[in-house]
Design an enzyme around this catalytic site. Structure first.
Site, PDB file in Angstrom:
ATOM      1  N   GLY A 168     -55.873  73.944  61.499  1.00 10.80           N
ATOM      2  CA  GLY A 168     -55.377  73.667  60.155  1.00 10.80           C
ATOM      3  C   GLY A 168     -56.381  73.042  59.216  1.00 10.80           C
ATOM      4  CE1 TYR A 169     -57.625  68.401  60.843  1.00 13.69           C
ATOM      5  CE2 TYR A 169     -59.710  68.422  62.018  1.00 13.69           C
ATOM      6  CZ  TYR A 169     -58.488  67.851  61.781  1.00 13.69           C
ATOM      7  OH  TYR A 169     -58.102  66.717  62.472  1.00 13.69           O
ATOM      8  N   GLY A 170     -58.891  73.003  56.618  1.00 18.25           N
ATOM      9  CA  GLY A 170     -59.415  74.014  55.681  1.00 18.25           C
ATOM     10  C   GLY A 170     -58.883  75.393  55.969  1.00 18.25           C
ATOM     11  CG  ASP A 171     -55.601  78.593  56.013  1.00 23.03           C
ATOM     12  OD1 ASP A 171     -54.933  78.468  57.055  1.00 23.03           O
ATOM     13  OD2 ASP A 171     -55.462  79.552  55.221  1.00 23.03           O
ATOM     14  N   GLY A 172     -58.711  76.921  58.724  1.00 23.74           N
ATOM     15  CA  GLY A 172     -59.620  77.599  59.643  1.00 23.74           C
ATOM     16  C   GLY A 172     -61.086  77.504  59.254  1.00 23.74           C
TER      17      GLY A 172
END
Length: 319
Positions: free
Chosen positions: A52-56
């Site tokens: 989920g960090y930066g949407d991948g």
């Protein structure tokens, strides 16, 4: 850098981890490369990220940079699944379908065929815990994950998860990642004792109180800080009150007395708390990260540790 075992497992990691929450968004490729190199050169092995960090984006950047700087077997990759922002809003989905799909994506973005430590990123009331655990169990059994754990669970949730997991697969859960710092000591009430009893190693995220314990906010909000960022301002805001100022002042005083930085003091404090395997440090720049890596050399005298314990002790209303 000293290595520690994660809980009662045989997995060993450096006692400081490198966090990548801002990679691919606030931290660009150049700074990320410099951070990773500095961390590895210091003997660090634990690399923490999440789907989920930066949407991948964070995983993708880490997967791009890692082959340039280290062999795969020289690092411990920890990633998490269960939280995404694919709709533009925070979405929690800890179903078997979602978790295993996110695992496939993580493996692809990180450019590896296995994850050393895979965590359920958060608890969900919407999905049976047995289903979430079945995904972790399957991932380990399939060889795509070496060790599994949980993140951001309460004490009773941790106990329930470990009890169910042991009934299904002995020793499935080995780690619990939770917020823990001089400004956030709630984990000591139930999560810490539960983790110790259950054999889970604690990994502390935001060990610098979301950046506040560095002392950078004592005289205002720097333009390049997280508190000045539109999407991270609320993340920092809760630690800018009067109680936090007292704690930060004490940390700064201790740092002045020992001839080191406030960040080193704050990290050394949480690093050596009972049950803690490693604080996870995220930095915007490589210069900031280098300023925290030297915490490895800091050992707090008992009287300073006691003073910090007292000034940061949560009030009853905060427990």
């Amino acid at each position: 850098m000293e290595q520690r075992y994660v809980g009662t497992s045989g997995l060993r990691v450096s006692r400081l981890g490198l966090g990548t929450m801002t990679w691919g968004r606030d931290t660009d490729e150049h700074e990320s490369r410099d951070q990773l190199k500095a961390f590895l050169d210091a003997g660090g092995t634990l690399l923490d990220t999440a789907a989920g960090y930066g949407d991948g984006a964070a995983e993708e950047l880490l997967g791009q940079l890692l082959p340039e700087l280290a062999r795969r077997d020289e690092v411990v990759l920890c990633t998490k699944a269960g939280i995404s922002r694919r709709t533009g809003q925070r979405v929690v989905d800890t179903s078997r379908r979602a978790l295993l799909s996110e695992l496939d994506g993580s493996l692809r973005r990180l450019g590896t065929d296995y994850i050393d430590l895979w965590l359920a990123h958060t608890w969900s009331d919407d999905v049976p815990l047995e289903e979430t655990l079945s995904a972790l169990e399957y991932a380990v059994a399939s060889g795509r994950v070496r060790y599994a754990g949980i993140s951001n669970y309460t004490g009773w949730q941790s106990a329930r998860a470990a009890t169910l997991a042991d009934a299904r697969s002995t020793g499935l859960l080995v780690a619990h990642q939770v917020e823990y710092s001089l400004l956030s000591r709630g984990a000591e009430d139930e999560v810490g004792p539960a983790a110790e009893y259950l054999g889970l190693g604690l990994m502390a995220w935001s060990p610098l109180g979301r950046g506040v314990l560095t002392g950078k906010y004592r005289h205002g909000t720097p333009a390049d800080s997280r508190a000045a960022s539109p999407h991270l301002a609320s993340f920092v805001e809760r630690y800018l009150g009067e109680r936090s100022r007292r704690v930060v002042d004490a940390v700064v005083t201790a740092a002045d007395g020992l001839g080191c930085s406030p960040a080193e003091i704050a990290l050394a404090w949480v690093r050596d708390r009972p049950g803690v395997v490693a604080p996870i440090v995220g930095a915007r720049t490589a210069a900031q990260l280098r300023g925290t890596l030297t915490s490895e050399e800091v050992e707090l005298p008992p009287q300073i540790r006691l003073a910090l314990d007292e000034v940061s002790a949560p009030m009853d209303a905060e427990r």
